[in-house]
Scaffold this active site. Sequence first.
Site: not given
Length: 325
Positions: A161, A241, A267, A272, A291
Amino acid sequence: MTVVKNVLAIVSPHVGGRAAGGALAGLLPASAHVTVVESADEDPAALRAAHVIVTGLAPVTAEHIAAAPDLEVVQCASHGFDYVDLEAARARGVHVCSIGSSGAEKQNVAEQTFALMLALAKQLIPAHTALTEADWALPRLQQSITELSGKTLGIVGLGHIGEEVARRAVVFDMTVVYAGPRPVAAETEARLGGARHVELDELLRTSDYVSLHAPLTQDTRHLLNAERLALLKPTAFVINTSRGALIDQDALADALTAGTLAGAGIDVFDPEPPTAALRLLKAPNVVLSPHVAGVTRETLVRIALAAIQNVAGHLEGKPLGDVVS
């Protein structure tokens, strides 16, 4: 003779729940007996019988691993694996796998990273909000609007990534520096516009944008704490992220409120979904998203295929890929 193995697919409601799990089940071979649940505690009998657990961001704890005496593999349908108790799995000889080498999420995570960077640089959120309230905010905002071109992007974790983010940074005429356990190959650095490997503290002191792409482990939890956030320029932006717990969220809220940091694009959160008490939700100069970096229609298909192909291969006696523990 075909040996049937029991597969427990745990898919949390916020990533599709039973419907998504049912679609996953249909991709496995006939040698898999699949039970789909939305949490590991939902069906104790299925957990007890499981040979393989496939989890889409749902926690797999030491207690869950202990409750499944025949468990062989926990397959994470994600690059991250921090929601599985690796120590408990290792003690039991249970393999934990990610989909890291598939690159399934890299395109959209990289796009979301730049969406957050551009929103911050161009002050899109305050500009939009002001206009909806009939406020022509140009005179107020123009001093804080900036460009990506010519700026330094510091990437923490130059994996699949991170490389995708760096590729885009080159197109935006940004200078790339990166921190991680070791440098990448010289040809990779050259392809990424002459990217340079530096120590984390140097990256923080010199970067205009810092983007996190490291896994969450015991060593990286609160990697950006108050002390490290204080190293950043007051004009710098932080983008996350990856995983929410890579940053001390209270320390980040303090820095934003004090104005010692220009802004943040976030993000991912810890936990969460975040609770209303999370101070970061009300901090100034933030752009927040729930997210979404790895959940486009295209990405979800690639993630599912990568996870299921690894499990299917295991059921057919092939070596597992992306073993993280």
